[in-house]
Design a protein around this motif. Structure first.
Motif, PDB file in Angstrom:
ATOM      1  N   GLN A  58      37.232  15.545  37.943  1.00 54.22           N
ATOM      2  CA  GLN A  58      38.050  15.366  36.738  1.00 54.22           C
ATOM      3  C   GLN A  58      37.762  13.998  36.120  1.00 54.22           C
ATOM      4  OE1 GLN A  58      39.690  18.161  35.806  1.00 54.22           O
ATOM      5  NE2 GLN A  58      38.715  18.998  37.632  1.00 54.22           N
ATOM      6  N   GLU A  83      54.045  16.163  30.643  1.00 51.73           N
ATOM      7  CA  GLU A  83      52.587  16.083  30.524  1.00 51.73           C
ATOM      8  C   GLU A  83      51.955  17.127  31.449  1.00 51.73           C
ATOM      9  OE1 GLU A  83      48.724  13.152  31.138  1.00 51.73           O
ATOM     10  OE2 GLU A  83      50.427  12.886  32.462  1.00 51.73           O
ATOM     11  N   GLY A  85      48.472  17.925  33.246  1.00 51.26           N
ATOM     12  CA  GLY A  85      47.174  17.326  33.565  1.00 51.26           C
ATOM     13  C   GLY A  85      47.315  15.862  33.931  1.00 51.26           C
ATOM     14  N   THR A  88      44.738  10.878  36.858  1.00 48.76           N
ATOM     15  CA  THR A  88      45.023   9.617  37.561  1.00 48.76           C
ATOM     16  C   THR A  88      46.473   9.170  37.416  1.00 48.76           C
ATOM     17  OG1 THR A  88      44.584   8.302  35.596  1.00 48.76           O
ATOM     18  CG2 THR A  88      42.696   8.789  37.039  1.00 48.76           C
ATOM     19  N   GLN A  91      47.900   8.284  31.628  1.00 45.74           N
ATOM     20  CA  GLN A  91      48.629   8.698  30.419  1.00 45.74           C
ATOM     21  C   GLN A  91      50.143   8.744  30.694  1.00 45.74           C
ATOM     22  OE1 GLN A  91      47.609  10.316  26.865  1.00 45.74           O
ATOM     23  NE2 GLN A  91      49.597   9.309  26.977  1.00 45.74           N
ATOM     24  N   GLU A 106      50.131  18.465  37.817  1.00 45.92           N
ATOM     25  CA  GLU A 106      48.702  18.487  38.153  1.00 45.92           C
ATOM     26  C   GLU A 106      48.425  19.627  39.132  1.00 45.92           C
ATOM     27  OE1 GLU A 106      45.730  16.751  37.321  1.00 45.92           O
ATOM     28  OE2 GLU A 106      45.018  18.286  38.725  1.00 45.92           O
ATOM     29  N   ASP A 133      50.862  24.702  38.642  1.00 48.65           N
ATOM     30  CA  ASP A 133      50.066  25.159  37.504  1.00 48.65           C
ATOM     31  C   ASP A 133      50.869  24.866  36.242  1.00 48.65           C
ATOM     32  OD1 ASP A 133      48.770  26.461  35.486  1.00 48.65           O
ATOM     33  OD2 ASP A 133      48.843  28.455  36.406  1.00 48.65           O
ATOM     34  N   GLY A 134      50.423  23.871  35.499  1.00 49.75           N
ATOM     35  CA  GLY A 134      51.156  23.411  34.318  1.00 49.75           C
ATOM     36  C   GLY A 134      51.170  24.395  33.167  1.00 49.75           C
ATOM     37  N   THR A 150      46.653  17.218  28.554  1.00 50.27           N
ATOM     38  CA  THR A 150      45.433  16.423  28.609  1.00 50.27           C
ATOM     39  C   THR A 150      44.305  17.241  29.239  1.00 50.27           C
ATOM     40  OG1 THR A 150      46.135  15.335  30.642  1.00 50.27           O
ATOM     41  CG2 THR A 150      46.679  14.229  28.601  1.00 50.27           C
ATOM     42  N   LEU A 207      43.037  25.055  33.455  1.00 47.43           N
ATOM     43  CA  LEU A 207      42.724  26.204  34.308  1.00 47.43           C
ATOM     44  C   LEU A 207      44.027  26.748  34.874  1.00 47.43           C
ATOM     45  CD1 LEU A 207      39.663  24.671  36.189  1.00 47.43           C
ATOM     46  CD2 LEU A 207      39.620  26.299  34.288  1.00 47.43           C
TER      47      LEU A 207
HETATM   48  N1  SAH Z   1      45.868  12.555  31.839  1.00 52.04           N
HETATM   49  C1  SAH Z   1      44.855  12.226  32.823  1.00 52.04           C
HETATM   50  C2  SAH Z   1      43.486  12.792  32.544  1.00 52.04           C
HETATM   51  C3  SAH Z   1      43.470  14.271  32.470  1.00 52.04           C
HETATM   52  S1  SAH Z   1      42.092  15.096  33.151  1.00 52.04           S
HETATM   53  C4  SAH Z   1      44.808  10.725  33.045  1.00 52.04           C
HETATM   54  O1  SAH Z   1      45.518   9.992  32.353  1.00 52.04           O
HETATM   55  O2  SAH Z   1      44.089  10.296  33.946  1.00 52.04           O
HETATM   56  C5  SAH Z   1      42.805  16.717  33.080  1.00 52.04           C
HETATM   57  C6  SAH Z   1      43.605  17.095  34.295  1.00 52.04           C
HETATM   58  O3  SAH Z   1      44.239  18.341  34.028  1.00 52.04           O
HETATM   59  C7  SAH Z   1      42.760  17.293  35.544  1.00 52.04           C
HETATM   60  O4  SAH Z   1      43.202  16.468  36.569  1.00 52.04           O
HETATM   61  C8  SAH Z   1      42.974  18.780  35.866  1.00 52.04           C
HETATM   62  O5  SAH Z   1      42.978  19.051  37.260  1.00 52.04           O
HETATM   63  C9  SAH Z   1      44.331  19.054  35.244  1.00 52.04           C
HETATM   64  N2  SAH Z   1      44.627  20.462  34.956  1.00 52.04           N
HETATM   65  C10 SAH Z   1      43.820  21.418  34.432  1.00 52.04           C
HETATM   66  N3  SAH Z   1      44.470  22.590  34.323  1.00 52.04           N
HETATM   67  C11 SAH Z   1      45.749  22.362  34.788  1.00 52.04           C
HETATM   68  C12 SAH Z   1      46.904  23.185  34.941  1.00 52.04           C
HETATM   69  N4  SAH Z   1      46.930  24.480  34.603  1.00 52.04           N
HETATM   70  N5  SAH Z   1      48.023  22.619  35.448  1.00 52.04           N
HETATM   71  C13 SAH Z   1      48.042  21.311  35.806  1.00 52.04           C
HETATM   72  N6  SAH Z   1      46.978  20.488  35.691  1.00 52.04           N
HETATM   73  C14 SAH Z   1      45.836  21.004  35.185  1.00 52.04           C
END
Ligand code: SAH
Length: 211
Positions: A58, A83, A85, A88, A91, A106, A133-134, A150, A207
């Motif tokens: 990621q 939020e 995703g 780290t 955000q 996440e 699962d978001g 994100t 995803l």
């Molecule tokens: N906001 C983050 C960067 C996002 S990267 C930061 O500040 O660092 C996108 C993230 O979304 C990844 O970690 C990925 O695993 C997550 N993600 C993708 N699909 C998701 C879902 N359905 N539910 C939760 N997280 C998800």
């Protein structure tokens, strides 16, 4: 390690030059160091305007994009923000300075745990990290004043729109993961939704299911 005052000033100037004009957002960006969210050798590049790789394939988003998405989301001090995703947690940390409460979801439990640790180390007590699962949202905390994704969805997820308050704002990248996506801002009106296209972006895909 926090950045030198010169490095911080350069970083904030870079953000302003990239189109971040909201003083509250610039202030929040200045309060949250980015290096604790970067991995290993990439910590040296934490104040450059670039996305950085993290574990599980990621990315830590580009700081100007984090700031612009925060500006578009426009969270207020009484707002409850969701939020999707966490990555780290960067955000979410920025949002924690502007909103009352931040829930961040996440799908990789390893990333969620690591983000939680970083946020705790920074003493950011108004952020809750959840492994789930978001795309289902967070029904037990809904409705939200603001929702930010994100990770890129092909369409705004209906589950999330349903968990947004009237007059609430949702910011998300939409489009296929392999192509350039469009960052959009949706305002939920009494009747219907208002769409505004902001800029082209590139995010990893949203995803479904736990990783
Ligand atoms: N906001 C983050 C960067 C996002 S990267 C930061 O500040 O660092 C996108 C993230 O979304 C990844 O970690 C990925 O695993 C997550 N993600 C993708 N699909 C998701 C879902 N359905 N539910 C939760 N997280 C998800």
């Amino acid at each position: 390690m926090s950045p030198s005052p010169e490095k911080l000033m350069q970083y904030l100037l870079m953000l302003r030059n990239s189109g971040v004009t909201d003083k509250r957002v610039l202030h929040a960006m200045g309060l949250i160091p980015r290096d604790p969210f970067a991995t290993g050798a990439f910590q040296d590049r934490a104040y450059e305007d670039t996305a950085l790789p993290i574990s599980s394939g990621q990315t830590l988003s580009q700081p100007s994009i984090v700031a612009k998405m925060t500006q578009a989301l426009n969270p207020g001090p009484r707002d409850k923000v969701l939020e999707i995703g966490t990555g780290t947690g960067f955000q979410a940390a920025v949002l924690s300075q502007l909103a009352r409460r931040v829930y961040t979801v996440e799908r990789f439990s390893k990333l969620a745990q690591s983000a939680n640790k970083t946020l705790n180390n920074l003493g950011l007590v108004n952020v809750t990290v959840i492994t789930a699962d978001g795309s289902m949202g967070l029904p037990n905390q809904a409705p939200f004043d603001r929702i930010i994704l994100t990770a890129a969805a092909e369409d705004p997820p209906a589950n999330l729109l349903a968990q947004l308050k009237t007059n609430g704002i949702m910011v998300l990248p939409v489009g296929q993961s392999s192509t350039v996506q469009t960052l959009i801002k949706i305002t939920k009106k009494e009747i219907g939704l208002d769409y505004e296209e902001l800029q082209e972006v590139r995010f990893v895909p949203l995803l479904s299911g736990l990783a």
